[in-house]
Design a protein around this motif. Sequence first.
Motif, PDB file in Angstrom:
ATOM      1  N   MET A   1       0.825  -1.179   0.000  1.00 34.52           N
ATOM      2  CA  MET A   1       0.000   0.000   0.000  1.00 34.52           C
ATOM      3  C   MET A   1       0.870   1.243   0.000  1.00 34.52           C
ATOM      4  N   ARG A   2       1.941   1.214   0.776  1.00 33.10           N
ATOM      5  CA  ARG A   2       2.801   2.399   0.865  1.00 33.10           C
ATOM      6  C   ARG A   2       3.423   2.736  -0.479  1.00 33.10           C
ATOM      7  N   SER A   3       3.893   1.723  -1.199  1.00 35.67           N
ATOM      8  CA  SER A   3       4.518   1.995  -2.499  1.00 35.67           C
ATOM      9  C   SER A   3       3.479   2.488  -3.504  1.00 35.67           C
ATOM     10  N   LEU A   4       2.264   1.952  -3.455  1.00 33.07           N
ATOM     11  CA  LEU A   4       1.202   2.416  -4.358  1.00 33.07           C
ATOM     12  C   LEU A   4       0.847   3.872  -4.070  1.00 33.07           C
ATOM     13  N   LEU A   5       0.757   4.202  -2.796  1.00 31.98           N
ATOM     14  CA  LEU A   5       0.461   5.586  -2.413  1.00 31.98           C
ATOM     15  C   LEU A   5       1.591   6.513  -2.838  1.00 31.98           C
ATOM     16  N   ARG A   6       2.827   6.102  -2.570  1.00 31.74           N
ATOM     17  CA  ARG A   6       3.987   6.921  -2.924  1.00 31.74           C
ATOM     18  C   ARG A   6       4.063   7.165  -4.435  1.00 31.74           C
ATOM     19  N   ASP A   7       3.709   6.142  -5.238  1.00 28.21           N
ATOM     20  CA  ASP A   7       3.793   6.251  -6.692  1.00 28.21           C
ATOM     21  C   ASP A   7       2.549   6.843  -7.336  1.00 28.21           C
ATOM     22  N   GLY A   8       1.577   7.277  -6.507  1.00 34.05           N
ATOM     23  CA  GLY A   8       0.379   7.928  -7.034  1.00 34.05           C
ATOM     24  C   GLY A   8      -0.602   6.974  -7.687  1.00 34.05           C
ATOM     25  N   LEU A   9      -0.607   5.712  -7.285  1.00 31.59           N
ATOM     26  CA  LEU A   9      -1.455   4.707  -7.920  1.00 31.59           C
ATOM     27  C   LEU A   9      -2.723   4.377  -7.135  1.00 31.59           C
ATOM     28  N   LEU A  10      -2.946   5.055  -6.018  1.00 30.08           N
ATOM     29  CA  LEU A  10      -4.177   4.856  -5.246  1.00 30.08           C
ATOM     30  C   LEU A  10      -5.086   6.063  -5.419  1.00 30.08           C
ATOM     31  N   ASP A  11      -6.354   5.794  -5.703  1.00 33.95           N
ATOM     32  CA  ASP A  11      -7.335   6.869  -5.838  1.00 33.95           C
ATOM     33  C   ASP A  11      -8.018   7.183  -4.512  1.00 33.95           C
ATOM     34  N   GLU A  12      -8.228   6.148  -3.695  1.00 40.48           N
ATOM     35  CA  GLU A  12      -8.916   6.324  -2.428  1.00 40.48           C
ATOM     36  C   GLU A  12      -8.246   5.507  -1.331  1.00 40.48           C
ATOM     37  N   LEU A  13      -8.375   5.998  -0.116  1.00 44.85           N
ATOM     38  CA  LEU A  13      -7.945   5.267   1.082  1.00 44.85           C
ATOM     39  C   LEU A  13      -9.165   5.073   1.959  1.00 44.85           C
ATOM     40  N   HIS A  14      -9.434   3.846   2.353  1.00 48.47           N
ATOM     41  CA  HIS A  14     -10.521   3.533   3.269  1.00 48.47           C
ATOM     42  C   HIS A  14      -9.867   3.148   4.592  1.00 48.47           C
ATOM     43  N   LEU A  15     -10.040   3.986   5.599  1.00 48.44           N
ATOM     44  CA  LEU A  15      -9.376   3.780   6.882  1.00 48.44           C
ATOM     45  C   LEU A  15     -10.392   3.464   7.971  1.00 48.44           C
ATOM     46  N   THR A  16     -10.023   2.548   8.853  1.00 49.13           N
ATOM     47  CA  THR A  16     -10.785   2.255  10.050  1.00 49.13           C
ATOM     48  C   THR A  16      -9.939   2.730  11.211  1.00 49.13           C
ATOM     49  N   ILE A  17     -10.449   3.672  11.970  1.00 44.40           N
ATOM     50  CA  ILE A  17      -9.695   4.288  13.056  1.00 44.40           C
ATOM     51  C   ILE A  17     -10.332   3.869  14.377  1.00 44.40           C
ATOM     52  N   HIS A  18      -9.552   3.158  15.207  1.00 42.92           N
ATOM     53  CA  HIS A  18     -10.033   2.672  16.496  1.00 42.92           C
ATOM     54  C   HIS A  18      -9.552   3.610  17.605  1.00 42.92           C
ATOM     55  N   PRO A  19     -10.417   3.934  18.560  1.00 42.79           N
ATOM     56  CA  PRO A  19     -10.046   4.865  19.624  1.00 42.79           C
ATOM     57  C   PRO A  19      -9.230   4.180  20.737  1.00 42.79           C
ATOM     58  N   VAL A  20      -8.072   3.662  20.350  1.00 47.08           N
ATOM     59  CA  VAL A  20      -7.202   2.975  21.299  1.00 47.08           C
ATOM     60  C   VAL A  20      -5.787   3.494  21.080  1.00 47.08           C
ATOM     61  N   VAL A  21      -5.103   3.797  22.167  1.00 50.84           N
ATOM     62  CA  VAL A  21      -3.722   4.256  22.067  1.00 50.84           C
ATOM     63  C   VAL A  21      -2.817   3.063  22.358  1.00 50.84           C
ATOM     64  N   VAL A  22      -1.931   2.761  21.408  1.00 45.11           N
ATOM     65  CA  VAL A  22      -0.981   1.668  21.587  1.00 45.11           C
ATOM     66  C   VAL A  22       0.424   2.210  21.389  1.00 45.11           C
ATOM     67  N   GLY A  23       1.371   1.532  21.926  1.00 42.60           N
ATOM     68  CA  GLY A  23       2.744   2.026  21.859  1.00 42.60           C
ATOM     69  C   GLY A  23       3.552   1.457  20.711  1.00 42.60           C
TER      70      GLY A  23
END
Length: 58
Positions: A1-23
């Motif tokens: 995913m990181r390389s696709l994003l860096r190379d401009g090959l992703l149109d959308e990001l679908h993120l799930t954000i959980h309200p938990v703090v981890v280290g």
Amino acid sequence: MRSLLRDGLLDELHLTIHPVVVGGGKRLFEDGTGHIPLTLLAGRTLTTGIVYATYGRA
């Protein structure tokens, strides 16, 4: 995913954000990725506090 994003090959990001703090874990955006302008296309918050967010390139 990181390389696709860096190379401009992703149109959308679908993120799930959980309200938990981890280290630990993998970072979604590494240092040196550069500035990638995004626009929030849609977002939804569940009663548990989880947020579903869809971002597109600005």
